[in-house]
Design a protein around this motif. Structure first.
Motif, PDB file in Angstrom:
ATOM      1  N   LEU A  31      47.331  30.100  42.869  1.00 46.00           N
ATOM      2  CA  LEU A  31      46.457  30.391  44.011  1.00 46.00           C
ATOM      3  C   LEU A  31      46.649  31.846  44.413  1.00 46.00           C
ATOM      4  CD1 LEU A  31      47.525  27.355  46.254  1.00 46.00           C
ATOM      5  CD2 LEU A  31      45.373  27.525  44.978  1.00 46.00           C
ATOM      6  N   CYS A  32      45.562  32.598  44.523  1.00 45.06           N
ATOM      7  CA  CYS A  32      45.668  34.003  44.937  1.00 45.06           C
ATOM      8  C   CYS A  32      44.823  34.270  46.182  1.00 45.06           C
ATOM      9  CB  CYS A  32      45.174  34.937  43.832  1.00 45.06           C
ATOM     10  SG  CYS A  32      45.956  34.673  42.248  1.00 45.06           S
ATOM     11  N   GLY A  33      45.292  35.195  46.985  1.00 43.60           N
ATOM     12  CA  GLY A  33      44.572  35.587  48.205  1.00 43.60           C
ATOM     13  C   GLY A  33      45.515  36.440  49.031  1.00 43.60           C
ATOM     14  N   ARG A  34      44.995  36.995  50.130  1.00 47.09           N
ATOM     15  CA  ARG A  34      45.877  37.821  50.968  1.00 47.09           C
ATOM     16  C   ARG A  34      46.553  37.020  52.056  1.00 47.09           C
ATOM     17  NH1 ARG A  34      41.250  41.857  52.605  1.00 47.09           N
ATOM     18  NH2 ARG A  34      40.308  39.794  52.619  1.00 47.09           N
ATOM     19  N   ARG A  35      45.908  35.948  52.541  1.00 47.82           N
ATOM     20  CA  ARG A  35      46.456  35.218  53.694  1.00 47.82           C
ATOM     21  C   ARG A  35      47.550  34.235  53.249  1.00 47.82           C
ATOM     22  NH1 ARG A  35      40.613  33.950  56.216  1.00 47.82           N
ATOM     23  NH2 ARG A  35      40.107  34.129  54.021  1.00 47.82           N
ATOM     24  N   GLU A  36      48.797  34.668  53.449  1.00 48.55           N
ATOM     25  CA  GLU A  36      49.927  33.913  52.914  1.00 48.55           C
ATOM     26  C   GLU A  36      50.080  32.545  53.563  1.00 48.55           C
ATOM     27  OE1 GLU A  36      53.521  36.155  52.608  1.00 48.55           O
ATOM     28  OE2 GLU A  36      52.455  37.924  51.865  1.00 48.55           O
ATOM     29  N   ASP A  37      49.749  32.451  54.872  1.00 51.59           N
ATOM     30  CA  ASP A  37      49.869  31.148  55.539  1.00 51.59           C
ATOM     31  C   ASP A  37      48.942  30.129  54.877  1.00 51.59           C
ATOM     32  OD1 ASP A  37      47.777  32.767  56.463  1.00 51.59           O
ATOM     33  OD2 ASP A  37      47.689  31.797  58.424  1.00 51.59           O
ATOM     34  N   ARG A  38      47.735  30.561  54.555  1.00 52.01           N
ATOM     35  CA  ARG A  38      46.775  29.643  53.913  1.00 52.01           C
ATOM     36  C   ARG A  38      47.215  29.287  52.492  1.00 52.01           C
ATOM     37  NH1 ARG A  38      40.530  30.409  55.471  1.00 52.01           N
ATOM     38  NH2 ARG A  38      40.750  30.865  57.682  1.00 52.01           N
ATOM     39  N   LEU A  39      47.783  30.265  51.798  1.00 48.93           N
ATOM     40  CA  LEU A  39      48.259  29.989  50.430  1.00 48.93           C
ATOM     41  C   LEU A  39      49.350  28.920  50.483  1.00 48.93           C
ATOM     42  CD1 LEU A  39      48.489  33.612  48.924  1.00 48.93           C
ATOM     43  CD2 LEU A  39      46.845  31.837  48.299  1.00 48.93           C
ATOM     44  N   ALA A  40      50.272  29.071  51.462  1.00 49.98           N
ATOM     45  CA  ALA A  40      51.399  28.140  51.576  1.00 49.98           C
ATOM     46  C   ALA A  40      50.903  26.738  51.935  1.00 49.98           C
ATOM     47  CB  ALA A  40      52.383  28.651  52.619  1.00 49.98           C
ATOM     48  N   CYS A  53      51.557  27.525  42.113  1.00 48.89           N
ATOM     49  CA  CYS A  53      52.304  28.743  42.404  1.00 48.89           C
ATOM     50  C   CYS A  53      51.351  29.670  43.171  1.00 48.89           C
ATOM     51  CB  CYS A  53      52.756  29.248  41.048  1.00 48.89           C
ATOM     52  SG  CYS A  53      52.826  30.937  40.758  1.00 48.89           S
ATOM     53  N   THR A  54      51.872  30.491  44.051  1.00 57.08           N
ATOM     54  CA  THR A  54      50.993  31.366  44.838  1.00 57.08           C
ATOM     55  C   THR A  54      51.301  32.840  44.559  1.00 57.08           C
ATOM     56  OG1 THR A  54      52.486  31.437  46.743  1.00 57.08           O
ATOM     57  CG2 THR A  54      50.860  29.674  46.738  1.00 57.08           C
ATOM     58  N   LEU A  55      50.261  33.647  44.621  1.00 57.58           N
ATOM     59  CA  LEU A  55      50.409  35.104  44.490  1.00 57.58           C
ATOM     60  C   LEU A  55      49.601  35.742  45.613  1.00 57.58           C
ATOM     61  CD1 LEU A  55      49.791  35.836  40.675  1.00 57.58           C
ATOM     62  CD2 LEU A  55      52.003  35.665  41.838  1.00 57.58           C
ATOM     63  N   SER A  56      50.286  36.509  46.452  1.00 52.61           N
ATOM     64  CA  SER A  56      49.574  37.158  47.545  1.00 52.61           C
ATOM     65  C   SER A  56      49.397  38.645  47.227  1.00 52.61           C
ATOM     66  CB  SER A  56      50.360  36.978  48.843  1.00 52.61           C
ATOM     67  OG  SER A  56      49.727  37.702  49.858  1.00 52.61           O
ATOM     68  N   PHE A  57      48.163  39.037  47.022  1.00 53.80           N
ATOM     69  CA  PHE A  57      47.884  40.460  46.797  1.00 53.80           C
ATOM     70  C   PHE A  57      46.436  40.754  47.184  1.00 53.80           C
ATOM     71  CE2 PHE A  57      47.152  38.300  42.715  1.00 53.80           C
ATOM     72  CZ  PHE A  57      45.865  38.687  42.409  1.00 53.80           C
ATOM     73  N   ASP A  58      46.206  42.036  47.456  1.00 52.97           N
ATOM     74  CA  ASP A  58      44.857  42.510  47.730  1.00 52.97           C
ATOM     75  C   ASP A  58      44.289  42.972  46.386  1.00 52.97           C
ATOM     76  OD1 ASP A  58      42.611  44.139  48.386  1.00 52.97           O
ATOM     77  OD2 ASP A  58      43.446  44.533  50.374  1.00 52.97           O
ATOM     78  N   VAL A  59      43.150  42.448  45.970  1.00 54.78           N
ATOM     79  CA  VAL A  59      42.619  42.808  44.644  1.00 54.78           C
ATOM     80  C   VAL A  59      42.284  44.300  44.534  1.00 54.78           C
ATOM     81  CG1 VAL A  59      41.728  40.497  44.063  1.00 54.78           C
ATOM     82  CG2 VAL A  59      40.217  42.141  45.194  1.00 54.78           C
ATOM     83  N   ARG A  60      42.192  44.987  45.689  1.00 56.71           N
ATOM     84  CA  ARG A  60      41.921  46.437  45.662  1.00 56.71           C
ATOM     85  C   ARG A  60      43.143  47.237  45.234  1.00 56.71           C
ATOM     86  NH1 ARG A  60      39.329  46.645  51.615  1.00 56.71           N
ATOM     87  NH2 ARG A  60      40.984  45.125  51.857  1.00 56.71           N
TER      88      ARG A  60
END
Ligand code: NDP
Ligand code: 8X3
Length: 251
Positions: A31-40, A53-60
């Motif tokens: 799961l990827c996205g910037r909002r870590e609370d939502r990923l969790a 598994c989660t990855l938090s990053f800004d695609v920019r």
């Protein structure tokens, strides 16, 4: 062994619904996205069905994209399916009134972000001699509408990149295809109108819009075809919509 799918923009809308359907159909999910609370939160929900598994990053952020993807644990390092979904419209203004920051956001996220994520994953797929890339375009990549200018340009670029990737990766046996939705009821309009919830709600007024689950269902269909079948391009409207500007509103 279960297949692994990496989904960008999994914290909301189409990406989140896709994560849910693929998790219930035996895919391991990144799961990827910037909002870590939502990923969790989503990880917790989907862990009942599969490994997540989660990855938090800004695609920019080029560096963050490559570092995050290369940090994947061994069990998630073979990516079978990449869903290039992260993206949004920012603003709906004429070309003469457009905001430069909105333009940068759309080009940097919808086009360059999709390229960075793809570039980080394609070498793994080439090495595996298999893989499937599903690019989420839009009807805005097939037609242009008033005030849609830069968003439409960014999605036309996705349409071009989808065709280009399919050509360049053909020799490696990698499947590439795109899905181009019409109106889907997600956080999309809230983002486009910068949190103006009333204006966002009006977009769907009197329309039975597509739901994120409708597109997720189609994505699941696309990725679950036998490997010799590659669905290259799909346009999906709600029944109440015939083009970006032709809508049957029951009000
Ligand atoms: P949502 O706003 O509900 O979801 C957008 C997702 O993209 C979020 O998960 C968000 O995660 C992620 N995202 C946005 N910016 C970034 C960024 N800079 N870095 C990483 N992730 C980012 O919209 P939709 O689900 O509707 O949109 C998904 C895709 O579908 C987009 O590409 C959109 O253009 C396309 N689409 C949507 C249509 C619609 O009518 N809704 C129609 C046609 C196409 P986070 O904020 O946590 O980073
Ligand atoms: C979203 C659909 O018509 O707002 O990509 O561009 S539209």
């Amino acid at each position: 062994m279960n297949k692994t799918a990496l989904i960008t923009g999994a914290t909301s809308g189409i990406g989140q619904a896709t994560a849910r359907i693929l998790a219930k159909n035996n895919y391991q999910i990144i799961l990827c996205g910037r909002r870590e609370d939502r990923l969790a939160e989503l990880k917790k929900e989907l862990s009942e069905f599969t490994e997540v598994c989660t990855l938090s990053f800004d695609v920019r952020d080029k560096k963050a994209v490559f570092e995050s993807i290369s940090s994947l644990p061994e069990a998630f390092s073979k990516i079978d399916v990449l869903i290039n979904n992260a993206g949004n419209a920012h603003g709906l203004d004429s070309i003469q009134n457009g905001d430069l920051d909105d333009w940068d956001a759309m080009i940097d996220i919808n086009v360059k972000g999709l390229l960075y994520v793809s570039k980080a994953i394609i070498p793994k797929m080439i090495e595996q001699k298999s893989g499937h890339i599903v690019n989420i375009g839009s009807i805005a990549g097939k037609e242009v509408y008033p005030n849609g200018n830069v968003y439409c340009a960014s999605k036309h670029a996705v349409d071009a990149l989808n065709q280009a990737m399919r050509m360049d990766l053909n020799q490696y046996g990698i499947r590439v295809g795109a899905i181009h939705p019409g109106m889907v009821e997600t956080e999309f309009s809230e983002v486009r109108f910068k949190g103006d919830i009333e204006r966002a709600a009006n977009v769907y007024n009197g329309i039975e819009a597509l739901q994120p689950e409708d597109i997720a269902d189609i994505i699941h269909f696309v990725v679950s075809r036998p490997y010799h079948v590659n669905i290259a391009d799909l346009i999906v409207y709600p029944t109440a919509q015939a083009s970006a500007t032709i809508l049957k509103r029951d009000i």
